[in-house]
Scaffold this motif. Structure first.
Motif, PDB file in Angstrom:
ATOM      1  N   PRO A  31       0.799  -1.230   0.000  1.00  0.00           N
ATOM      2  CA  PRO A  31       0.000   0.000   0.000  1.00  0.00           C
ATOM      3  C   PRO A  31       0.832   1.279   0.000  1.00  0.00           C
ATOM      4  N   GLU A  32       1.944   1.268   0.740  1.00  0.00           N
ATOM      5  CA  GLU A  32       2.748   2.482   0.823  1.00  0.00           C
ATOM      6  C   GLU A  32       3.451   2.828  -0.480  1.00  0.00           C
ATOM      7  N   ASP A  33       3.511   1.858  -1.413  1.00  0.00           N
ATOM      8  CA  ASP A  33       4.147   2.109  -2.702  1.00  0.00           C
ATOM      9  C   ASP A  33       3.153   2.475  -3.804  1.00  0.00           C
ATOM     10  N   ILE A  34       1.878   2.338  -3.510  1.00  0.00           N
ATOM     11  CA  ILE A  34       0.851   2.599  -4.522  1.00  0.00           C
ATOM     12  C   ILE A  34       0.462   4.080  -4.506  1.00  0.00           C
ATOM     13  N   LYS A  35       0.434   4.677  -5.672  1.00  0.00           N
ATOM     14  CA  LYS A  35      -0.063   6.039  -5.814  1.00  0.00           C
ATOM     15  C   LYS A  35      -1.368   6.010  -6.597  1.00  0.00           C
ATOM     16  N   CYS A  36      -2.213   6.974  -6.325  1.00  0.00           N
ATOM     17  CA  CYS A  36      -3.525   7.017  -6.982  1.00  0.00           C
ATOM     18  C   CYS A  36      -3.843   8.436  -7.430  1.00  0.00           C
ATOM     19  N   LEU A  37      -4.380   8.526  -8.630  1.00  0.00           N
ATOM     20  CA  LEU A  37      -4.855   9.800  -9.133  1.00  0.00           C
ATOM     21  C   LEU A  37      -6.342   9.694  -9.446  1.00  0.00           C
ATOM     22  N   ILE A  38      -7.122  10.594  -8.849  1.00  0.00           N
ATOM     23  CA  ILE A  38      -8.564  10.662  -9.078  1.00  0.00           C
ATOM     24  C   ILE A  38      -8.791  11.699 -10.173  1.00  0.00           C
ATOM     25  N   GLY A  39      -9.208  11.222 -11.349  1.00  0.00           N
ATOM     26  CA  GLY A  39      -9.236  12.057 -12.535  1.00  0.00           C
ATOM     27  C   GLY A  39     -10.456  12.951 -12.675  1.00  0.00           C
ATOM     28  N   PRO A  40     -10.536  13.676 -13.786  1.00  0.00           N
ATOM     29  CA  PRO A  40     -11.652  14.591 -14.048  1.00  0.00           C
ATOM     30  C   PRO A  40     -12.995  13.878 -13.972  1.00  0.00           C
ATOM     31  N   SER A  41     -13.916  14.473 -13.250  1.00  0.00           N
ATOM     32  CA  SER A  41     -15.252  13.895 -13.034  1.00  0.00           C
ATOM     33  C   SER A  41     -16.115  14.967 -12.395  1.00  0.00           C
ATOM     34  N   ILE A  42     -17.349  14.630 -12.096  1.00  0.00           N
ATOM     35  CA  ILE A  42     -18.266  15.646 -11.595  1.00  0.00           C
ATOM     36  C   ILE A  42     -17.946  15.999 -10.137  1.00  0.00           C
ATOM     37  N   SER A  43     -17.983  17.292  -9.822  1.00  0.00           N
ATOM     38  CA  SER A  43     -17.659  17.766  -8.476  1.00  0.00           C
ATOM     39  C   SER A  43     -18.904  17.785  -7.591  1.00  0.00           C
ATOM     40  N   GLN A  44     -18.697  17.930  -6.309  1.00  0.00           N
ATOM     41  CA  GLN A  44     -19.791  17.875  -5.342  1.00  0.00           C
ATOM     42  C   GLN A  44     -20.861  18.932  -5.606  1.00  0.00           C
ATOM     43  N   LYS A  45     -20.463  20.152  -5.919  1.00  0.00           N
ATOM     44  CA  LYS A  45     -21.449  21.218  -6.059  1.00  0.00           C
ATOM     45  C   LYS A  45     -22.377  21.006  -7.256  1.00  0.00           C
ATOM     46  N   PHE A  67     -16.543  22.439 -16.469  1.00  0.00           N
ATOM     47  CA  PHE A  67     -15.675  22.834 -17.578  1.00  0.00           C
ATOM     48  C   PHE A  67     -16.280  22.342 -18.893  1.00  0.00           C
ATOM     49  N   SER A  68     -17.365  22.991 -19.288  1.00  0.00           N
ATOM     50  CA  SER A  68     -18.123  22.538 -20.459  1.00  0.00           C
ATOM     51  C   SER A  68     -17.339  22.687 -21.761  1.00  0.00           C
ATOM     52  N   GLU A  69     -16.371  23.587 -21.795  1.00  0.00           N
ATOM     53  CA  GLU A  69     -15.575  23.761 -23.011  1.00  0.00           C
ATOM     54  C   GLU A  69     -14.562  22.626 -23.194  1.00  0.00           C
ATOM     55  N   LEU A  70     -14.273  21.906 -22.111  1.00  0.00           N
ATOM     56  CA  LEU A  70     -13.286  20.830 -22.165  1.00  0.00           C
ATOM     57  C   LEU A  70     -13.900  19.438 -22.206  1.00  0.00           C
ATOM     58  N   PHE A  71     -14.996  19.240 -21.439  1.00  0.00           N
ATOM     59  CA  PHE A  71     -15.460  17.880 -21.190  1.00  0.00           C
ATOM     60  C   PHE A  71     -16.928  17.665 -21.541  1.00  0.00           C
ATOM     61  N   TYR A  72     -17.238  16.430 -21.902  1.00  0.00           N
ATOM     62  CA  TYR A  72     -18.630  15.998 -21.987  1.00  0.00           C
ATOM     63  C   TYR A  72     -19.131  15.721 -20.564  1.00  0.00           C
ATOM     64  N   SER A  73     -20.439  15.837 -20.379  1.00  0.00           N
ATOM     65  CA  SER A  73     -21.029  15.576 -19.069  1.00  0.00           C
ATOM     66  C   SER A  73     -22.417  14.964 -19.243  1.00  0.00           C
ATOM     67  N   TYR A  74     -22.588  13.787 -18.699  1.00  0.00           N
ATOM     68  CA  TYR A  74     -23.899  13.126 -18.759  1.00  0.00           C
ATOM     69  C   TYR A  74     -24.942  13.942 -17.990  1.00  0.00           C
ATOM     70  N   ARG A  75     -24.549  14.485 -16.859  1.00  0.00           N
ATOM     71  CA  ARG A  75     -25.480  15.277 -16.048  1.00  0.00           C
ATOM     72  C   ARG A  75     -25.897  16.549 -16.786  1.00  0.00           C
ATOM     73  N   ARG A  76     -25.013  17.125 -17.546  1.00  0.00           N
ATOM     74  CA  ARG A  76     -25.301  18.369 -18.251  1.00  0.00           C
ATOM     75  C   ARG A  76     -25.993  18.131 -19.594  1.00  0.00           C
ATOM     76  N   GLU A  77     -25.598  17.059 -20.317  1.00  0.00           N
ATOM     77  CA  GLU A  77     -26.040  16.862 -21.691  1.00  0.00           C
ATOM     78  C   GLU A  77     -27.016  15.711 -21.883  1.00  0.00           C
ATOM     79  N   GLY A  78     -27.167  14.855 -20.878  1.00  0.00           N
ATOM     80  CA  GLY A  78     -28.113  13.756 -20.997  1.00  0.00           C
ATOM     81  C   GLY A  78     -27.556  12.552 -21.744  1.00  0.00           C
ATOM     82  N   GLN A  79     -28.450  11.691 -22.219  1.00  0.00           N
ATOM     83  CA  GLN A  79     -28.055  10.415 -22.803  1.00  0.00           C
ATOM     84  C   GLN A  79     -27.200  10.546 -24.061  1.00  0.00           C
ATOM     85  N   ASN A  80     -27.289  11.664 -24.738  1.00  0.00           N
ATOM     86  CA  ASN A  80     -26.518  11.850 -25.960  1.00  0.00           C
ATOM     87  C   ASN A  80     -25.127  12.433 -25.705  1.00  0.00           C
ATOM     88  N   ALA A  81     -24.749  12.532 -24.440  1.00  0.00           N
ATOM     89  CA  ALA A  81     -23.433  13.081 -24.112  1.00  0.00           C
ATOM     90  C   ALA A  81     -22.323  12.200 -24.682  1.00  0.00           C
TER      91      ALA A  81
END
Length: 245
Positions: free
Chosen positions: A146-160, A221-235
């Motif tokens: 565990p002490e050797d493992i690093k983790c990055l949590i990538g772009p995704s929807i924020s709490q707000k 960041f709508s100019e950078l990313f697609y978002s299911y919450r923002r755009e719906g099923q066609n995202a």
């Protein structure tokens, strides 16, 4: 763990890139178009564009479960895994590829054992603790500590921007401390999946300093990313790639 997730440009297209010695993580923006877990041709074109054309592709169909597959050998240029949301390997020149449009990308790597992993963790993946399943596979199959493992949590929807109903709140409450990751708003809640996954990762013994949250919100960041919450099923979908160079 320093946040080395930076926006770079390839052929005038924005790309999020994270580098750490002999591995790298890439995350596409809208500039590269939408990706599908079935679109091997699109992935091959992308790998050529980002100078990883000699890499083998590992794709998974992402069914919002917590099954994690270990890849120990590859006999073809493209491997598509069924009923899989997480992948672990120590094979060099191998790209683990997943797609996103708000769900949380979890990227893991162990420089000591030269092991990488990628997991797709929306609220269902968080509820089923795919982070733990991924870390367990790294420890069991490759002897990662565990002490050797690093983790990055990538772009995704924020709490707000992530309002959910009581069902989702209860599901997350079953696996982590919702007092730290939920804000009640009437009958609904704002859930922080970044912190929820961070807490689950910490429970597996990964030091806090080994965990990085990218801080990029796919909804905001709508100019950078697609978002299911923002755009719906066609995202559309971005792709996240982790590879050992």
């Amino acid at each position: 763990m320093e946040n080395n997730f930076k926006i770079t440009f390839i052929n005038n297209k924005k790309l999020l890139e994270y580098k750490d010695e002999d591995m790298k993580i890439l995350f596409t923006t809208k500039d590269f178009g939408s990706f599908s877990t079935n679109d091997a041709k699109g992935y091959k074109e992308l790998l050529q564009e980002i100078n990883l054309e000699d890499n083998v592709l590992i794709l998974s169909d992402q069914v919002h479960e917590n099954h994690v597959e270990t890849i120990k050998k590859i006999e073809k240029e493209v491997l598509k895994l069924k009923d899989t949301d997480g992948m672990v390997t120590n094979l060099s020149k191998t790209s683990l590829c997943t797609v996103y449009a708000d769900c949380v990308p979890l990227f893991f790597y162990d420089k000591t054992k030269k092991v990488i992993a990628s997991s797709h963790s929306g609220w269902k993946g968080t509820e089923k603790n795919i982070a733990k399943e991924t870390i367990d596979k790294m420890k069991t199959n490759y002897g990662c500590k565990p002490e050797d493992i690093k983790c990055l949590i990538g772009p995704s929807i924020s709490q707000k921007n992530y309002e959910v109903d009581g069902k989702v709140f209860q599901a997350i409450k079953n696996v982590t401390d919702t007092e730290k990751i939920a804000i009640k708003q009437g009958e609904k809640y704002l859930i922080d999946l970044w912190q929820a996954n961070k807490m689950l990762i910490e429970k597996e013994g990964i030091p806090t300093e080994n965990i990085t949250i990218s801080g990029f919100c796919t909804y905001e960041f709508s100019e950078l990313f697609y978002s299911y919450r923002r755009e719906g099923q066609n995202a559309g979908r971005m792709t996240g790639i982790i590879t050992i160079l």
